[in-house]
Design an enzyme around this catalytic site. Structure first.
Site, PDB file in Angstrom:
ATOM      1  CB  SER A 252      -1.374   0.016   1.172  1.00  0.00           C
ATOM      2  OG  SER A 252      -0.677   0.189   2.393  1.00  0.00           O
ATOM      3  CE  LYS A 253      -1.183   7.462   0.747  1.00  0.00           C
ATOM      4  NZ  LYS A 253      -1.802   8.828   0.647  1.00  0.00           N
ATOM      5  NE  ARG A 254      -0.370   2.808   6.968  1.00  0.00           N
ATOM      6  CZ  ARG A 254      -0.223   2.210   7.314  1.00  0.00           C
ATOM      7  NH1 ARG A 254       1.030   2.855   8.854  1.00  0.00           N
ATOM      8  NH2 ARG A 254       0.221   0.840   8.098  1.00  0.00           N
TER       9      ARG A 254
END
Length: 518
Positions: A252-254
């Site tokens: 994920s981006k995070r």
RNA sequence: GCCCCCAUCGUCUAGUGGCCUAGGACAUAGCCCUCUCACGGCUAAGACAGGGGUUCGAGUCCCCUUGGGGGUACCA
């Protein structure tokens, strides 16, 4: 019957790496066996689905060379390919299930459902929803349904199992008594994912449903819907999910933020992807260009072939030794039985290695062509590209050699060739120029350089050798000093090649500039 | 809670009962090459989650435990 596969992205404004991997497996199998790979746009969530949010996804696939036989832009005989335009099909199918007694309208108030679920939770029981009137005859149900808005629930059969043979997992089955009657159409008429997917897959004549393993649990309901619709099951294959590096969690981006290192951000800045007004923190939090998206790798000048190779090898292998497997070889050899069951972690380091391997295989002229847009964006080339400049770029690319793994690396290893003068790194100056006797020797060697004939790598090296011998200076000291004096930094192509590319006048000028630094 | 899935070096993987004192690749460390950086070469370290079975023999088959993931929504 030919193979028909599909990938159904939501238009979110960016193409996710994990999604690409799933799409790639669909595409590879389709190209291997022959058939149609379909792109269906899952845009039921009108809120966040704007038309322009679709483009980055299509662009990403095109860049990777993953083409689709039916879908946006190319059309096809089973369209439309946007779920938002297929609502009538879901309604039609729901009516069919109501008529045949496989579904029934549900009027249960939300509060009541919540309460029952909560109660079950409190007593550590498993709540399986079944409306009291689920066996009301179809005609009556139909009457109720048309009288006032109601959700439609699928009538899950009692006391049996439902299962399917997954190409990757083997036989998987569930007890129907543990499955609550699922809502398939909301009270407002909107179809739910599990229902819309099946209706679409049936009407698009999808033969192989290859999707991420996170959908495995959804399959129990979907198989029941196929049954209720009287449709044969497609072949299912649930491919392992792609996890973030050093993590058991989904990519994920995070999770990828840790790879937005100061170096990476600097490289992105050098490419002028982001304006100077954006802070590092803002860049890190970027939606569209981050290490979980395809756009990120494109922006940095990764070769698409390398990304395809990397993603294809993630969860799939050809044998025990091949790592570099170009697209055609992958197509010729792809099969689901060599797909792994376990989740795989995305490894940026291995991707970078592959990028370098692919760059090395790329013919010089293509490397030159690839590098030019990056020099351009960085403001290092003029509007028009004359033959002399092109020749210079070619010489720089050649000099960079294996150092070039990404197109944007040209800015790192050869940007200084195109500026008015080096950006002197203070530490480099201190270490290599401000050394006992070095500035004096450099000043003297500058006079030698004025006369070297021809002003080429071999002659320059020979001139320096003679100079060092005659004067009793260390060759290494002079070479390092020359590098910093002309390029400003301590890394880069061979120093004599650098001087040759800069040319006599520019070399002399830069050495003068450098001597003023010390 | 219940259901389903998964489990080999840090990471990607090979392995489908004897070819395994577990092979390769990336990353890591050391050495060599060398004007820096990269490339390349050599070497090192590094894994079958644990416990029970089955079998002459188990990384490979079965069961349990543990750990991870997903589902259990009028989200996708």
């Amino acid at each position: 019957m030919t193979l028909r596969t599909r990938f159904a992205p939501s238009p979110t404004g960016y193409l996710h790496i994990g999604g690409v991997r799933t799409a790639l497996f669909n595409w590879l199998l389709t190209r291997r066996l022959g058939g149609q790979f379909i792109l269906r746009i899952d845009d039921t969530d009108a809120e966040r689905n704007r038309a322009e949010a679709l483009q980055p996804i299509l662009d990403g696939f095109k860049w990777l060379g993953i083409d689709w036989d039916e879908g946006p832009e190319v059309g096809g005989s089973h369209g439309p390919y946007f779920q938002s335009q297929r609502k009538h099909l879901y309604t039609e199918a729901a009516h069919k299930l109501l008529d045949s007694g496989h579904a029934y309208p549900c009027y249960c108030p939300k509060e009541e459902l919540d309460a029952r679920r909560k109660e079950a939770e409190a007593t550590r029981q498993n709540y399986v929803h079944r409306c009291a009137h689920r066996h009301t005859p179809a005609v009556d149900a139909w009457r109720l349904f048309t009288e006032k808005p109601a959700a439609v629930r699928l009538k899950v059969p009692d006391g049996r199992t439902v299962g399917m043979d997954d190409e990757i997992r083997g036989h998987v089955e569930w007890q129907t008594d543990l499955i609550g009657d699922p809502v398939i159409v909301r009270a407002d008429g909107g179809a739910l994912y599990n229902f819309a997917t099946v209706v679409d897959d049936v009407s698009l004549r999808i033969t192989h449903v290859i999707r991420a393993a996170e959908h495995l649990s959804n399959t129990q309901v979907q198989v029941l819907i196929y049954e209720a619709l009287g449709q044969p099951l497609p072949v299912f294959a649930h491919v392992p999910v792609v996890n973030a590096p050093n993590s058991k969690e989904k990519l994920s981006k995070r999770k990828m933020q840790q790879f937005m290192t100061p170096e990476v951000i600097a490289q992105l800045r050098a490419c002028h992807i982001f304006g100077p007004e954006m802070t590092d923190e803002q860049i890190k939090k970027q939606e569209n260009i981050n290490p979980a998206t395809v756009a990120f790798y494109r922006a940095l000048g990764y070769l698409p072939a390398a990304l395809v190779n990397y993603l294809g090898r993630l969860g799939w292998s050809l044998d025990d030794k091949e790592e570099i497997i170009p697209r055609n070889r992958m197509i010729a050899n792809f099969s689901l039985d060599r797909v792994n069951n376990a989740p795989a972690s995305f490894d940026p380091a291995k991707l970078l290695w592959l990028a370098g391997e692919y760059m090395r295989m790329l013919p010089l002229e293509e490397r030159v062509a690839g590098v030019i847009p990056f020099l351009h964006k960085a403001g290092l080339l003029g509007e028009t590209l004359d033959e002399a400049t092109r020749a210079k770029v070619r010489a720089v690319v050649e000099a960079c050699g294996d150092r070039l793994k990404l197109f944007s690396d040209v800015l790192l290893y050869g940007g200084f060739f195109f500026t008015k003068g080096p950006q002197y790194d203070p530490q480099a100056v201190k270490k290599r120029l401000q050394k006992q006797g070095v500035p004096e020797a450099l000043r003297e060697f500058n006079k030698v350089l004025a006369d070297v004939q021809p002003f080429e790598s071999a002659a320059l090296e020979e001139a320096l050798r003679v100079f060092c011998e005659g004067r009793g200076v260390k060759g290494g000291d002079m070479i390092h000093a020359l590098r910093v004096a002309t390029t400003g930094v301590t890394i880069g192509p061979g120093v004599f090649e650098c001087l040759a590319i800069l040319g006599r006048a520019e070399t002399l000028r830069r050495i003068e500039m450098a001597l003023r630094q010390v």
